[in-house]
Design a protein around this motif. Sequence first.
Motif, PDB file in Angstrom:
ATOM      1  N   GLU A 158       0.819  -1.211   0.000  1.00 14.24           N
ATOM      2  CA  GLU A 158       0.000   0.000   0.000  1.00 14.24           C
ATOM      3  C   GLU A 158       0.855   1.265   0.000  1.00 14.24           C
ATOM      4  O   GLU A 158       0.564   2.218  -0.723  1.00 14.24           O
ATOM      5  N   LYS A 159       1.895   1.281   0.842  1.00 11.81           N
ATOM      6  CA  LYS A 159       2.769   2.449   0.924  1.00 11.81           C
ATOM      7  C   LYS A 159       4.217   2.019   0.795  1.00 11.81           C
ATOM      8  O   LYS A 159       4.721   1.298   1.645  1.00 11.81           O
ATOM      9  N   LEU A 160       4.854   2.461  -0.277  1.00 10.95           N
ATOM     10  CA  LEU A 160       6.277   2.210  -0.465  1.00 10.95           C
ATOM     11  C   LEU A 160       7.022   3.432   0.078  1.00 10.95           C
ATOM     12  O   LEU A 160       6.853   4.548  -0.419  1.00 10.95           O
ATOM     13  N   VAL A 161       7.833   3.207   1.110  1.00 11.74           N
ATOM     14  CA  VAL A 161       8.436   4.300   1.871  1.00 11.74           C
ATOM     15  C   VAL A 161       9.952   4.260   1.733  1.00 11.74           C
ATOM     16  O   VAL A 161      10.584   3.244   2.054  1.00 11.74           O
ATOM     17  N   HIS A 162      10.519   5.363   1.280  1.00  8.71           N
ATOM     18  CA  HIS A 162      11.975   5.469   1.140  1.00  8.71           C
ATOM     19  C   HIS A 162      12.553   6.179   2.349  1.00  8.71           C
ATOM     20  O   HIS A 162      12.152   7.300   2.678  1.00  8.71           O
ATOM     21  N   VAL A 163      13.500   5.513   3.026  1.00  7.01           N
ATOM     22  CA  VAL A 163      14.168   6.138   4.159  1.00  7.01           C
ATOM     23  C   VAL A 163      15.546   6.608   3.713  1.00  7.01           C
ATOM     24  O   VAL A 163      16.300   5.862   3.095  1.00  7.01           O
ATOM     25  N   TRP A 164      15.868   7.849   3.979  1.00  6.58           N
ATOM     26  CA  TRP A 164      17.140   8.445   3.567  1.00  6.58           C
ATOM     27  C   TRP A 164      18.299   7.756   4.288  1.00  6.58           C
ATOM     28  O   TRP A 164      18.222   7.493   5.486  1.00  6.58           O
ATOM     29  N   HIS A 165      19.363   7.459   3.552  1.00  3.77           N
ATOM     30  CA  HIS A 165      20.513   6.780   4.156  1.00  3.77           C
ATOM     31  C   HIS A 165      21.806   7.562   3.954  1.00  3.77           C
ATOM     32  O   HIS A 165      22.902   7.010   4.043  1.00  3.77           O
ATOM     33  N   SER A 166      21.676   8.858   3.690  1.00  4.71           N
ATOM     34  CA  SER A 166      22.851   9.717   3.614  1.00  4.71           C
ATOM     35  C   SER A 166      22.397  11.170   3.772  1.00  4.71           C
ATOM     36  O   SER A 166      21.219  11.481   3.611  1.00  4.71           O
ATOM     37  N   VAL A 167      23.352  12.038   4.077  1.00  3.57           N
ATOM     38  CA  VAL A 167      23.044  13.462   4.207  1.00  3.57           C
ATOM     39  C   VAL A 167      23.133  14.085   2.820  1.00  3.57           C
ATOM     40  O   VAL A 167      24.217  14.390   2.327  1.00  3.57           O
ATOM     41  N   CYS A 168      21.989  14.245   2.171  1.00  3.21           N
ATOM     42  CA  CYS A 168      21.946  14.814   0.826  1.00  3.21           C
ATOM     43  C   CYS A 168      20.512  15.155   0.473  1.00  3.21           C
ATOM     44  O   CYS A 168      19.577  14.778   1.195  1.00  3.21           O
ATOM     45  N   ASP A 169      20.326  15.853  -0.645  1.00  6.23           N
ATOM     46  CA  ASP A 169      18.989  15.971  -1.216  1.00  6.23           C
ATOM     47  C   ASP A 169      18.901  14.922  -2.326  1.00  6.23           C
ATOM     48  O   ASP A 169      19.655  13.942  -2.306  1.00  6.23           O
ATOM     49  N   THR A 170      18.036  15.106  -3.296  1.00 11.34           N
ATOM     50  CA  THR A 170      17.912  14.085  -4.352  1.00 11.34           C
ATOM     51  C   THR A 170      18.899  14.297  -5.502  1.00 11.34           C
ATOM     52  O   THR A 170      18.879  13.545  -6.474  1.00 11.34           O
ATOM     53  N   VAL A 187      16.132  13.716   5.354  1.00 12.04           N
ATOM     54  CA  VAL A 187      17.102  14.206   6.341  1.00 12.04           C
ATOM     55  C   VAL A 187      16.542  15.393   7.114  1.00 12.04           C
ATOM     56  O   VAL A 187      16.677  15.477   8.334  1.00 12.04           O
ATOM     57  N   GLY A 188      15.924  16.318   6.393  1.00 17.98           N
ATOM     58  CA  GLY A 188      15.388  17.532   6.995  1.00 17.98           C
ATOM     59  C   GLY A 188      14.405  18.184   6.047  1.00 17.98           C
ATOM     60  O   GLY A 188      14.273  17.770   4.884  1.00 17.98           O
ATOM     61  N   PRO A 189      13.707  19.236   6.487  1.00 16.12           N
ATOM     62  CA  PRO A 189      12.698  19.892   5.647  1.00 16.12           C
ATOM     63  C   PRO A 189      13.248  20.429   4.333  1.00 16.12           C
ATOM     64  O   PRO A 189      12.533  20.504   3.337  1.00 16.12           O
ATOM     65  N   TRP A 190      14.531  20.797   4.302  1.00 16.73           N
ATOM     66  CA  TRP A 190      15.130  21.377   3.100  1.00 16.73           C
ATOM     67  C   TRP A 190      15.181  20.407   1.918  1.00 16.73           C
ATOM     68  O   TRP A 190      15.279  20.843   0.758  1.00 16.73           O
ATOM     69  N   CYS A 191      15.088  19.101   2.199  1.00 14.78           N
ATOM     70  CA  CYS A 191      15.115  18.099   1.116  1.00 14.78           C
ATOM     71  C   CYS A 191      13.874  18.175   0.233  1.00 14.78           C
ATOM     72  O   CYS A 191      13.910  17.752  -0.930  1.00 14.78           O
ATOM     73  N   ARG A 196      10.235  18.256  -4.894  1.00 20.19           N
ATOM     74  CA  ARG A 196       9.154  18.916  -5.632  1.00 20.19           C
ATOM     75  C   ARG A 196       9.628  19.412  -6.996  1.00 20.19           C
ATOM     76  O   ARG A 196       8.876  19.393  -7.984  1.00 20.19           O
ATOM     77  N   GLU A 197      10.875  19.837  -7.054  1.00 17.94           N
ATOM     78  CA  GLU A 197      11.434  20.313  -8.319  1.00 17.94           C
ATOM     79  C   GLU A 197      11.479  19.188  -9.353  1.00 17.94           C
ATOM     80  O   GLU A 197      11.145  19.388 -10.530  1.00 17.94           O
ATOM     81  N   GLU A 199       9.612  16.391  -9.264  1.00 16.69           N
ATOM     82  CA  GLU A 199       8.224  16.004  -9.577  1.00 16.69           C
ATOM     83  C   GLU A 199       7.616  16.937 -10.620  1.00 16.69           C
ATOM     84  O   GLU A 199       6.937  16.493 -11.544  1.00 16.69           O
ATOM     85  N   LYS A 200       7.891  18.208 -10.483  1.00 15.45           N
ATOM     86  CA  LYS A 200       7.364  19.196 -11.422  1.00 15.45           C
ATOM     87  C   LYS A 200       7.987  19.026 -12.805  1.00 15.45           C
ATOM     88  O   LYS A 200       7.302  19.112 -13.833  1.00 15.45           O
ATOM     89  N   ALA A 201       9.290  18.760 -12.835  1.00 12.62           N
ATOM     90  CA  ALA A 201       9.986  18.605 -14.111  1.00 12.62           C
ATOM     91  C   ALA A 201       9.491  17.393 -14.895  1.00 12.62           C
ATOM     92  O   ALA A 201       9.416  17.425 -16.120  1.00 12.62           O
ATOM     93  N   ARG A 202       9.163  16.317 -14.179  1.00  9.70           N
ATOM     94  CA  ARG A 202       8.735  15.084 -14.857  1.00  9.70           C
ATOM     95  C   ARG A 202       7.226  14.875 -14.824  1.00  9.70           C
ATOM     96  O   ARG A 202       6.742  13.829 -15.283  1.00  9.70           O
ATOM     97  N   LEU A 203       6.496  15.804 -14.257  1.00 10.85           N
ATOM     98  CA  LEU A 203       5.027  15.725 -14.203  1.00 10.85           C
ATOM     99  C   LEU A 203       4.548  14.428 -13.569  1.00 10.85           C
ATOM    100  O   LEU A 203       3.679  13.719 -14.106  1.00 10.85           O
ATOM    101  N   ILE A 204       5.136  14.095 -12.410  1.00 12.33           N
ATOM    102  CA  ILE A 204       4.730  12.891 -11.690  1.00 12.33           C
ATOM    103  C   ILE A 204       3.980  13.286 -10.427  1.00 12.33           C
ATOM    104  O   ILE A 204       4.018  14.439  -9.986  1.00 12.33           O
ATOM    105  N   LYS A 205       3.298  12.328  -9.829  1.00 11.60           N
ATOM    106  CA  LYS A 205       2.460  12.616  -8.656  1.00 11.60           C
ATOM    107  C   LYS A 205       3.309  13.068  -7.466  1.00 11.60           C
ATOM    108  O   LYS A 205       4.459  12.658  -7.310  1.00 11.60           O
ATOM    109  N   ARG A 206       2.709  13.894  -6.637  1.00 15.40           N
ATOM    110  CA  ARG A 206       3.373  14.364  -5.413  1.00 15.40           C
ATOM    111  C   ARG A 206       3.378  13.249  -4.380  1.00 15.40           C
ATOM    112  O   ARG A 206       2.366  12.578  -4.168  1.00 15.40           O
ATOM    113  N   LYS A 207       4.522  13.046  -3.762  1.00 15.01           N
ATOM    114  CA  LYS A 207       4.626  12.049  -2.695  1.00 15.01           C
ATOM    115  C   LYS A 207       4.587  12.741  -1.342  1.00 15.01           C
ATOM    116  O   LYS A 207       4.828  13.957  -1.230  1.00 15.01           O
TER     117      LYS A 207
END
Length: 427
Positions: A158-170, A187-191, A196-197, A199-207
């Motif tokens: 039902e929910k595929l959840v990705h947990v961050w395993h390094s200090v980085c953005d995408t 890692v933090g809110p800044w990620c 979103r950038e 998702e917008k570029a590829r026109l995919i659903k918001r997670k």
Amino acid sequence: MSKILFFLFITLFSQNSYAYLDPSSGNALIYLIVSLFGAVVFYLKSFFYKLLGLFLGRPIKKKNTDKLVIFSEGKNYYLTFKPIIEELILRNISFSYITMDIHDPALTIDSEYMNSRYIGQGSRAYAKIASWRAKIMLSTTPNIGCKDFPVRRPKRVEKLVHVWHSVCDTSFYLLGALDNYDVALTVGPWCEDSIREVEKARLIKRKEVVACGVPYLDELRKKLDENINKTENNCLGFELKSEKIILIAPSWGEKNCLKVYGFDFIDKILDEGFSVIIRPHPQSLKVEQNFIQDLKARFKDRKKVVFDFDVDGTVSMNKSCLLISDKSSIRFDYAFIYEKPVLTLDIPTKNMNIYEASLIKEHFDEKFANLLGIRLIETQKEDIIKSIKILMNFKTENILRIRDELISNYRQSSVAIVNYICKCIKE
């Protein structure tokens, strides 16, 4: 139906066949056969239970769905999952743990709340993951469900959840890495901005994006607090003197600074009287064997060069006085936990076109790299030795401030992650 029975007969009762399978097309063929077999078994099983339900006059309940399953590629990700596992067990929350590595330390954990299982490797494992039934699947594996990636998106999760395993953005994830995930525990809110950038570029659903922190960072900090390495002065092959050791820890693939900057600067470091620990990325050990062999051969006669292939890099980071890396997130581990400076050998953007960085305007590491030490570009290669000497006197007052700005729930990330899991289960 006769064709299906014939297929099952020749699959189950055929003798050995000495044939060759091309690694790529063969792997795809095997996956197709295994997946088809699984689908046939599932269909027959469902059909049987429907008939049995009609006969008994009541529906037959299907096998219980896991509330939570943790999927790990192997021992390289143990430090990420360990604190989460411990928090789940502490709260008496039952879960399954599946791994593709028979040497995964998590398989040795004995708890009534943890159902651990080795699912094999290759096509067999991929098919099992794709058919798993769960309310929540937690994973560090990027690109699940992407074209040409062997792990399919599990349809019954039902929910595929990705947990961050390094200090980085995408930025340094491969293109499409999180496209098929429902939730990102970052890692933090800044990620969220980079997510979103993309998702917008590829026109995919918001997670759903939840800032939880970095579990393995908490685990490394815990190890440091326990002072487990105080007596390990000779564990890497020579007498370690903390003020004279440089740790070199490159990324893998095109982000590898040793591929871009070469090996010669290491000789110059040695000539200045430093010792060197080279810690290749774990993924290099899997997919870049030729590079590893060339690296070892290049320095086999240098007495003050040792290699660290351990999954846990605590010893190397604790004993060294300076880290040299590229865009690897180990820079932030090193600075935030050990409060020591970092020399960043930046990688040209032209080598980043297979990563999400190509869709993101501002890369967070470029903003913070200079605050951790010094950042050089390829044309400044001759400044490496000078930069090392400057960093020997580097003051690290800014590091704690940066850590507080970037990392959510420092030392408590597993608590935040399990809180989120509990909320999802209740829903």
